[in-house]
Design an enzyme around this catalytic site. Structure first.
Site, PDB file in Angstrom:
ATOM      1  N   PRO A 248      47.770 -12.493  47.054  1.00  0.00           N
ATOM      2  CA  PRO A 248      46.976 -11.269  46.888  1.00  0.00           C
ATOM      3  C   PRO A 248      45.695 -11.445  46.085  1.00  0.00           C
ATOM      4  O   PRO A 248      45.671 -12.177  45.094  1.00  0.00           O
ATOM      5  CB  PRO A 248      47.932 -10.315  46.167  1.00  0.00           C
ATOM      6  CG  PRO A 248      49.004 -11.178  45.603  1.00  0.00           C
ATOM      7  CD  PRO A 248      49.120 -12.356  46.511  1.00  0.00           C
ATOM      8  N   ASN A 249      44.681 -10.764  46.560  1.00  0.00           N
ATOM      9  CA  ASN A 249      43.362 -10.672  45.927  1.00  0.00           C
ATOM     10  C   ASN A 249      42.516 -11.938  46.075  1.00  0.00           C
ATOM     11  O   ASN A 249      41.345 -11.941  45.706  1.00  0.00           O
ATOM     12  CB  ASN A 249      43.477 -10.283  44.438  1.00  0.00           C
ATOM     13  CG  ASN A 249      44.192  -8.943  44.278  1.00  0.00           C
ATOM     14  OD1 ASN A 249      43.749  -7.957  44.864  1.00  0.00           O
ATOM     15  ND2 ASN A 249      45.280  -8.907  43.543  1.00  0.00           N
TER      16      ASN A 249
ATOM     17  N   ARG B  32      35.355 -11.534  43.046  1.00  0.00           N
ATOM     18  CA  ARG B  32      36.359 -11.079  42.074  1.00  0.00           C
ATOM     19  C   ARG B  32      36.258 -11.894  40.784  1.00  0.00           C
ATOM     20  O   ARG B  32      36.334 -13.116  40.818  1.00  0.00           O
ATOM     21  CB  ARG B  32      37.720 -11.327  42.717  1.00  0.00           C
ATOM     22  CG  ARG B  32      38.876 -11.237  41.789  1.00  0.00           C
ATOM     23  CD  ARG B  32      40.124 -11.882  42.409  1.00  0.00           C
ATOM     24  NE  ARG B  32      41.242 -11.589  41.552  1.00  0.00           N
ATOM     25  CZ  ARG B  32      42.357 -12.294  41.511  1.00  0.00           C
ATOM     26  NH1 ARG B  32      42.529 -13.321  42.305  1.00  0.00           N
ATOM     27  NH2 ARG B  32      43.318 -11.964  40.692  1.00  0.00           N
TER      28      ARG B  32
ATOM     29  N   TYR C 171      37.122 -17.062  38.473  1.00  0.00           N
ATOM     30  CA  TYR C 171      37.446 -17.665  39.776  1.00  0.00           C
ATOM     31  C   TYR C 171      36.248 -18.252  40.524  1.00  0.00           C
ATOM     32  O   TYR C 171      36.423 -18.839  41.588  1.00  0.00           O
ATOM     33  CB  TYR C 171      38.154 -16.622  40.662  1.00  0.00           C
ATOM     34  CG  TYR C 171      39.452 -16.128  40.061  1.00  0.00           C
ATOM     35  CD1 TYR C 171      40.540 -16.986  39.895  1.00  0.00           C
ATOM     36  CD2 TYR C 171      39.595 -14.809  39.636  1.00  0.00           C
ATOM     37  CE1 TYR C 171      41.729 -16.544  39.330  1.00  0.00           C
ATOM     38  CE2 TYR C 171      40.783 -14.351  39.073  1.00  0.00           C
ATOM     39  CZ  TYR C 171      41.846 -15.221  38.918  1.00  0.00           C
ATOM     40  OH  TYR C 171      43.026 -14.792  38.363  1.00  0.00           O
TER      41      TYR C 171
ATOM     42  N   ASN D  17      48.892 -20.941  46.890  1.00  0.00           N
ATOM     43  CA  ASN D  17      48.508 -20.197  45.689  1.00  0.00           C
ATOM     44  C   ASN D  17      49.052 -18.781  45.866  1.00  0.00           C
ATOM     45  O   ASN D  17      48.432 -17.941  46.516  1.00  0.00           O
ATOM     46  CB  ASN D  17      46.991 -20.182  45.518  1.00  0.00           C
ATOM     47  CG  ASN D  17      46.584 -19.487  44.220  1.00  0.00           C
ATOM     48  OD1 ASN D  17      47.404 -18.818  43.591  1.00  0.00           O
ATOM     49  ND2 ASN D  17      45.329 -19.642  43.830  1.00  0.00           N
TER      50      ASN D  17
ATOM     51  N   ALA E 169      49.237 -13.457  41.975  1.00  0.00           N
ATOM     52  CA  ALA E 169      50.081 -12.712  41.031  1.00  0.00           C
ATOM     53  C   ALA E 169      51.567 -12.782  41.383  1.00  0.00           C
ATOM     54  O   ALA E 169      52.426 -12.667  40.495  1.00  0.00           O
ATOM     55  CB  ALA E 169      49.623 -11.258  40.965  1.00  0.00           C
TER      56      ALA E 169
ATOM     57  N   GLU F 139      51.942 -26.180  44.598  1.00  0.00           N
ATOM     58  CA  GLU F 139      51.454 -24.926  44.005  1.00  0.00           C
ATOM     59  C   GLU F 139      50.082 -25.174  43.380  1.00  0.00           C
ATOM     60  O   GLU F 139      49.898 -26.159  42.653  1.00  0.00           O
ATOM     61  CB  GLU F 139      52.444 -24.487  42.907  1.00  0.00           C
ATOM     62  CG  GLU F 139      52.019 -23.251  42.137  1.00  0.00           C
ATOM     63  CD  GLU F 139      52.923 -23.002  40.911  1.00  0.00           C
ATOM     64  OE1 GLU F 139      53.645 -23.933  40.492  1.00  0.00           O
ATOM     65  OE2 GLU F 139      52.880 -21.881  40.380  1.00  0.00           O
TER      66      GLU F 139
ATOM     67  N   HIS G 127      46.787 -23.195  41.298  1.00  0.00           N
ATOM     68  CA  HIS G 127      46.115 -22.049  40.687  1.00  0.00           C
ATOM     69  C   HIS G 127      44.708 -22.456  40.298  1.00  0.00           C
ATOM     70  O   HIS G 127      44.514 -23.543  39.727  1.00  0.00           O
ATOM     71  CB  HIS G 127      46.871 -21.548  39.458  1.00  0.00           C
ATOM     72  CG  HIS G 127      48.238 -21.079  39.799  1.00  0.00           C
ATOM     73  ND1 HIS G 127      48.463 -19.873  40.424  1.00  0.00           N
ATOM     74  CD2 HIS G 127      49.443 -21.682  39.679  1.00  0.00           C
ATOM     75  CE1 HIS G 127      49.755 -19.743  40.646  1.00  0.00           C
ATOM     76  NE2 HIS G 127      50.371 -20.829  40.217  1.00  0.00           N
TER      77      HIS G 127
ATOM     78  N   ARG H   3      45.986 -18.287  29.614  1.00  0.00           N
ATOM     79  CA  ARG H   3      45.684 -16.864  29.790  1.00  0.00           C
ATOM     80  C   ARG H   3      46.837 -16.015  29.213  1.00  0.00           C
ATOM     81  O   ARG H   3      47.490 -16.430  28.274  1.00  0.00           O
ATOM     82  CB  ARG H   3      45.429 -16.590  31.286  1.00  0.00           C
ATOM     83  CG  ARG H   3      44.223 -17.404  31.821  1.00  0.00           C
ATOM     84  CD  ARG H   3      43.983 -17.172  33.296  1.00  0.00           C
ATOM     85  NE  ARG H   3      43.572 -15.789  33.551  1.00  0.00           N
ATOM     86  CZ  ARG H   3      43.487 -15.254  34.778  1.00  0.00           C
ATOM     87  NH1 ARG H   3      43.772 -15.998  35.844  1.00  0.00           N
ATOM     88  NH2 ARG H   3      43.107 -14.002  34.939  1.00  0.00           N
TER      89      ARG H   3
END
Ligand code: DQA
Length: 141
Positions: free
Chosen positions: A9-10, A17, A22, A71, A74, A95, A97, A104
């Site tokens: 998502p996103n 964004r 990012y 990825n 969230a 995986e 990110h 964070r």
């Protein structure tokens, strides 16, 4: 060699964004560059904002593809279903990110995906996808 990149998502908003976190590059542009750089690989790209659709895509590709770069965004931090899907399939998953999730908020330190994946890359920006691809193309995989 068939490798898929699956974004959660996103991540369809990359380039627009939170660009301080990012970056400015739309993912489609990065993906095109990657495909040109690795013409020997058949790259497939899928993005969804919907958890179950990500599970469906993992199941659809996960008995046929040579590698999946995932990825889950969230959903990394919440989705037992995506973790279970990775455990259920045969294709190795890396995986990725873009941001350093460990630098964070605390909730980003939990991953339901890391323990089911071949390995994880975080904090190296979009370069992480290429590094994951290089791993999946290597004999070590
Ligand atoms: C992300 C990190 C996640 O915590 C976040 O929810 C994202 C993107 C990353 O690529 O850095 O959407 O997966």
């Amino acid at each position: 060699m068939k490798i898929a990149i699956i974004n959660g998502p996103n991540l369809n908003l990359l380039g627009k964004r939170e660009t301080d976190i990012y970056g400015n590059m739309p993912f489609e542009k990065y993906f095109d560059g990657l495909q040109k750089k690795y013409p020997q690989v058949s790259l497939h790209y899928y993005q969804s904002n919907v958890e179950g659709e990500l599970v469906n895509e993992l199941q659809r590709l996960g008995f046929d593809y040579d590698g999946i770069i995932l990825n889950p965004a969230a959903y990394t931090h919440t989705s037992v279903a995506i973790g279970d899907a990775i455990a259920a399939i045969k294709t190795p998953v890396v995986e990725v990110h873009i941001s350093n999730v460990h630098a964070r908020e605390d909730f980003r330190k939990l991953s339901h995906v890391s323990g089911k994946s071949a390995g994880s890359i975080f904090g190296l920006g979009l370069k992480g996808y290429e590094l994951a691809l290089q791993f999946l193309l290597s004999p070590e995989k």
